[in-house]
Motif scaffolding. Structure first.
Motif, PDB file in Angstrom:
ATOM      1  N   LEU A   1       0.853  -1.123   0.000  1.00  0.00           N
ATOM      2  CA  LEU A   1       0.122   0.054  -0.145  1.00  0.00           C
ATOM      3  C   LEU A   1       0.783   1.268  -0.049  1.00  0.00           C
ATOM      4  CD1 LEU A   1      -2.932  -0.958   2.451  1.00  0.00           C
ATOM      5  CD2 LEU A   1      -3.054  -0.645   0.071  1.00  0.00           C
ATOM      6  N   ASP A   2       1.848   1.160   0.690  1.00  0.00           N
ATOM      7  CA  ASP A   2       2.759   2.244   0.481  1.00  0.00           C
ATOM      8  C   ASP A   2       3.438   2.832  -0.626  1.00  0.00           C
ATOM      9  OD1 ASP A   2       2.631   3.048   3.418  1.00  0.00           O
ATOM     10  OD2 ASP A   2       4.431   1.994   3.971  1.00  0.00           O
TER      11      ASP A   2
ATOM     12  N   HIS B   1       3.226   6.287  -5.254  1.00  0.00           N
ATOM     13  CA  HIS B   1       3.487   6.148  -6.730  1.00  0.00           C
ATOM     14  C   HIS B   1       1.933   6.273  -7.660  1.00  0.00           C
ATOM     15  CE1 HIS B   1       7.565   5.536  -6.085  1.00  0.00           C
ATOM     16  NE2 HIS B   1       7.439   4.502  -5.462  1.00  0.00           N
ATOM     17  N   CYS B   2       0.964   6.098  -7.133  1.00  0.00           N
ATOM     18  CA  CYS B   2      -0.424   5.920  -7.927  1.00  0.00           C
ATOM     19  C   CYS B   2      -1.502   6.763  -7.413  1.00  0.00           C
ATOM     20  CB  CYS B   2      -0.873   4.417  -7.897  1.00  0.00           C
ATOM     21  SG  CYS B   2       0.514   3.310  -8.716  1.00  0.00           S
ATOM     22  N   LYS B   3      -1.372   7.145  -6.180  1.00  0.00           N
ATOM     23  CA  LYS B   3      -2.425   7.898  -5.381  1.00  0.00           C
ATOM     24  C   LYS B   3      -1.735   8.991  -4.939  1.00  0.00           C
ATOM     25  CE  LYS B   3      -6.503   5.646  -5.486  1.00  0.00           C
ATOM     26  NZ  LYS B   3      -7.608   6.258  -5.991  1.00  0.00           N
ATOM     27  N   PRO B   4      -1.384   9.962  -5.636  1.00  0.00           N
ATOM     28  CA  PRO B   4      -0.536  11.174  -4.815  1.00  0.00           C
ATOM     29  C   PRO B   4      -1.879  11.830  -3.784  1.00  0.00           C
ATOM     30  CG  PRO B   4      -1.046  11.620  -7.116  1.00  0.00           C
ATOM     31  CD  PRO B   4      -1.412  10.272  -6.867  1.00  0.00           C
ATOM     32  N   GLU B   5      -2.950  11.792  -3.934  1.00  0.00           N
ATOM     33  CA  GLU B   5      -3.805  12.502  -2.977  1.00  0.00           C
ATOM     34  C   GLU B   5      -3.916  11.787  -1.556  1.00  0.00           C
ATOM     35  OE1 GLU B   5      -6.558   9.408  -5.218  1.00  0.00           O
ATOM     36  OE2 GLU B   5      -5.020  11.058  -5.670  1.00  0.00           O
ATOM     37  N   PHE B   6      -3.492  10.593  -1.290  1.00  0.00           N
ATOM     38  CA  PHE B   6      -3.373   9.946  -0.105  1.00  0.00           C
ATOM     39  C   PHE B   6      -2.875  10.935   0.885  1.00  0.00           C
ATOM     40  CE2 PHE B   6      -1.290   7.280   3.021  1.00  0.00           C
ATOM     41  CZ  PHE B   6      -2.346   6.568   3.661  1.00  0.00           C
TER      42      PHE B   6
ATOM     43  N   GLY C   1       2.183  10.400   4.813  1.00  0.00           N
ATOM     44  CA  GLY C   1       3.579   9.985   4.028  1.00  0.00           C
ATOM     45  C   GLY C   1       3.235   8.229   3.780  1.00  0.00           C
ATOM     46  N   THR C   2       2.939   7.670   5.073  1.00  0.00           N
ATOM     47  CA  THR C   2       2.919   6.108   4.854  1.00  0.00           C
ATOM     48  C   THR C   2       1.588   5.607   5.337  1.00  0.00           C
ATOM     49  OG1 THR C   2       3.989   5.751   6.683  1.00  0.00           O
ATOM     50  CG2 THR C   2       5.378   5.927   4.996  1.00  0.00           C
TER      51      THR C   2
ATOM     52  N   TRP D   1      -0.594   6.875   8.782  1.00  0.00           N
ATOM     53  CA  TRP D   1      -1.909   7.345   8.761  1.00  0.00           C
ATOM     54  C   TRP D   1      -2.694   6.459   9.820  1.00  0.00           C
ATOM     55  CZ3 TRP D   1      -5.346   3.442   6.781  1.00  0.00           C
ATOM     56  CH2 TRP D   1      -6.930   3.911   6.679  1.00  0.00           C
ATOM     57  N   LEU D   2      -2.201   5.178  10.064  1.00  0.00           N
ATOM     58  CA  LEU D   2      -2.832   4.392  11.218  1.00  0.00           C
ATOM     59  C   LEU D   2      -2.510   4.731  12.427  1.00  0.00           C
ATOM     60  CD1 LEU D   2      -2.308   0.784   9.514  1.00  0.00           C
ATOM     61  CD2 LEU D   2      -4.685   1.853  10.010  1.00  0.00           C
ATOM     62  N   ASN D   3      -1.323   5.513  12.754  1.00  0.00           N
ATOM     63  CA  ASN D   3      -0.750   5.891  14.064  1.00  0.00           C
ATOM     64  C   ASN D   3      -0.715   7.377  14.045  1.00  0.00           C
ATOM     65  OD1 ASN D   3      -0.274   3.283  15.061  1.00  0.00           O
ATOM     66  ND2 ASN D   3       1.004   2.968  13.700  1.00  0.00           N
ATOM     67  N   GLU D   4      -1.754   8.200  13.545  1.00  0.00           N
ATOM     68  CA  GLU D   4      -1.642   9.200  13.517  1.00  0.00           C
ATOM     69  C   GLU D   4      -1.680  10.098  15.124  1.00  0.00           C
ATOM     70  OE1 GLU D   4      -4.216  11.727  10.130  1.00  0.00           O
ATOM     71  OE2 GLU D   4      -5.159  10.136  10.978  1.00  0.00           O
TER      72      GLU D   4
END
Length: 175
Positions: free
Chosen positions: A96-97, A102-107, A110-111, A115-118
């Motif tokens: 997913l990273d 490389h495919c979803k710049p709107e995410f 950074g990783t 995201w899971l550990n905001e």
């Protein structure tokens, strides 16, 4: 924090049980005027997602005048803690990273691990800003962020400062 005894107050909280009595006491809100939406991390990740939709419905259908986004500061309730430590997820997270970089710049973030550990207070502040700035949320609705900190069996609540982009809270709203 003094809340009008007759108005409805919405609390977007973490999944932790037992927050209602603490929040009632701190905000001086009677139980019959409290509405609660629970989610992992008390976060709104998208302004047009399901949690935000629930917030908007609560505001209009229940005549909510104040919204509190409430997080907890306790390792037991950390959203992603443990998920990213699982061996079975490491390969999926790496894939997913790669895809998000490389495919979803709107995410956002950074990783996947980030995201899971905001950061909890950062997530609360972001959620408060999303609600405040949402075009379907009336301007009279007050939105504030709180963090419940559990230390040595005691609970304390700290208000999360609003960001520069959100509307500032007048001093009289904090008493």
């Amino acid at each position: 924090m003094n809340v009008n005894q007759n108005k409805k107050v919405l609390f977007l909280t973490d999944m932790e049980n037992g927050l209602e009595p603490i929040l009632q006491e701190v905000t001086n809100t009677p139980a019959e005027n409290m509405l609660t939406i629970q989610s992992y991390g008390a976060a709104i990740s998208h302004p047009y997602g399901e949690i935000m939709r629930s917030v908007i419905f609560a505001i209009y259908q229940e005549d909510v005048e104040e919204v509190f986004v409430v997080g907890t500061k306790d390792k037991r309730t950390s959203t992603g803690y443990g998920l990213t430590q699982l061996e079975t997820m490491k390969d999926k997270i790496q894939t997913l990273d790669y895809l998000f970089q490389h495919c979803k710049p709107e995410f956002l973030g950074g990783t996947v691990d980030e995201w899971l550990n905001e950061n909890n207070s950062g997530t609360i502040e972001k959620s408060v800003d999303i609600i405040r700035q949402h075009p379907l949320v009336p301007s009279y609705v007050k939105v504030r962020g709180l963090i419940v900190d559990h230390k040595d069996g005691e609970s304390s609540i700290v208000e999360v400062p609003s960001s520069k982009t959100g509307q500032a809270l007048p001093d009289h709203c904090l008493s």
